[in-house]
Design a protein around this motif. Sequence first.
Motif, PDB file in Angstrom:
ATOM      1  N   ALA A 142      -3.404  -5.451  -3.474  1.00 18.10           N
ATOM      2  CA  ALA A 142      -2.213  -4.606  -3.510  1.00 18.10           C
ATOM      3  C   ALA A 142      -0.935  -5.437  -3.507  1.00 18.10           C
ATOM      4  O   ALA A 142      -0.012  -5.166  -4.287  1.00 18.10           O
ATOM      5  CB  ALA A 142      -2.220  -3.634  -2.335  1.00 18.10           C
ATOM      6  N   ARG A 191       1.610   2.721  -9.103  1.00 20.29           N
ATOM      7  CA  ARG A 191       0.158   2.789  -8.957  1.00 20.29           C
ATOM      8  C   ARG A 191      -0.551   2.682 -10.313  1.00 20.29           C
ATOM      9  O   ARG A 191      -1.509   1.927 -10.468  1.00 20.29           O
ATOM     10  CB  ARG A 191      -0.262   4.065  -8.247  1.00 20.29           C
ATOM     11  N   ARG A 229       0.833  -1.212   0.000  1.00 18.70           N
ATOM     12  CA  ARG A 229       0.000   0.000   0.000  1.00 18.70           C
ATOM     13  C   ARG A 229       0.866   1.260   0.000  1.00 18.70           C
ATOM     14  O   ARG A 229       0.546   2.242  -0.660  1.00 18.70           O
ATOM     15  CB  ARG A 229      -0.946   0.003   1.208  1.00 18.70           C
ATOM     16  N   THR A 230       1.972   1.223   0.732  1.00 21.93           N
ATOM     17  CA  THR A 230       2.878   2.370   0.749  1.00 21.93           C
ATOM     18  C   THR A 230       3.456   2.600  -0.638  1.00 21.93           C
ATOM     19  O   THR A 230       3.522   3.740  -1.114  1.00 21.93           O
ATOM     20  CB  THR A 230       4.006   2.156   1.787  1.00 21.93           C
ATOM     21  N   HIS A 273       3.832   6.936  -8.234  1.00 20.71           N
ATOM     22  CA  HIS A 273       2.785   7.096  -9.242  1.00 20.71           C
ATOM     23  C   HIS A 273       2.908   6.042 -10.350  1.00 20.71           C
ATOM     24  O   HIS A 273       1.904   5.513 -10.827  1.00 20.71           O
ATOM     25  CB  HIS A 273       2.841   8.507  -9.817  1.00 20.71           C
ATOM     26  N   GLU A 280      -2.836  -0.477 -11.303  1.00 21.74           N
ATOM     27  CA  GLU A 280      -4.253  -0.282 -11.617  1.00 21.74           C
ATOM     28  C   GLU A 280      -4.600  -0.884 -12.968  1.00 21.74           C
ATOM     29  O   GLU A 280      -5.625  -1.561 -13.110  1.00 21.74           O
ATOM     30  CB  GLU A 280      -4.619   1.200 -11.588  1.00 21.74           C
ATOM     31  N   LEU A 300       2.133   1.800  -3.500  1.00 23.31           N
ATOM     32  CA  LEU A 300       1.073   2.322  -4.367  1.00 23.31           C
ATOM     33  C   LEU A 300       0.777   3.789  -4.076  1.00 23.31           C
ATOM     34  O   LEU A 300       0.463   4.559  -4.985  1.00 23.31           O
ATOM     35  CB  LEU A 300      -0.207   1.499  -4.205  1.00 23.31           C
ATOM     36  N   ASN A 301       0.871   4.177  -2.825  1.00 25.11           N
ATOM     37  CA  ASN A 301       0.573   5.557  -2.447  1.00 25.11           C
ATOM     38  C   ASN A 301       1.706   6.528  -2.752  1.00 25.11           C
ATOM     39  O   ASN A 301       1.464   7.707  -2.967  1.00 25.11           O
ATOM     40  CB  ASN A 301       0.215   5.636  -0.966  1.00 25.11           C
ATOM     41  N   ARG A 302       2.924   6.037  -2.773  1.00 28.30           N
ATOM     42  CA  ARG A 302       4.074   6.933  -2.943  1.00 28.30           C
ATOM     43  C   ARG A 302       4.649   6.979  -4.347  1.00 28.30           C
ATOM     44  O   ARG A 302       5.322   7.935  -4.703  1.00 28.30           O
ATOM     45  CB  ARG A 302       5.184   6.541  -1.974  1.00 28.30           C
ATOM     46  N   HIS A 316      -7.130  -2.253  -2.996  1.00 30.74           N
ATOM     47  CA  HIS A 316      -6.781  -2.567  -1.613  1.00 30.74           C
ATOM     48  C   HIS A 316      -6.538  -4.064  -1.429  1.00 30.74           C
ATOM     49  O   HIS A 316      -5.489  -4.466  -0.940  1.00 30.74           O
ATOM     50  CB  HIS A 316      -7.871  -2.096  -0.651  1.00 30.74           C
TER      51      HIS A 316
END
Length: 74
Positions: A60, A21, A11-12, A18, A25, A14-16, A57
């Motif tokens: 991930a 992510r 998750r980190t 781009h 996706e 994916l969030n940090r 989620h």
Amino acid sequence: MSRPISMHEARTALNRDHEIREWAEQWLKSKERAAQQAMSDDEFEKHWLYVRPERMHEEAIEAVAAYRQRNEEN
């Protein structure tokens, strides 16, 4: 072979990052599309809007692991 990643690490990432992510996706969207072949393209796009957060989620770890594996092969 690298060690498995945790949900927090995935998750980190994916969030940090781009790039990760976006790739994850699209990878998850393709996977979902394969499972929903009976839907028209319009139906699937509406479906994806609703299931996207859940898939991002729940899957991930799998998506980030696939991204890492793809990059190790290149």
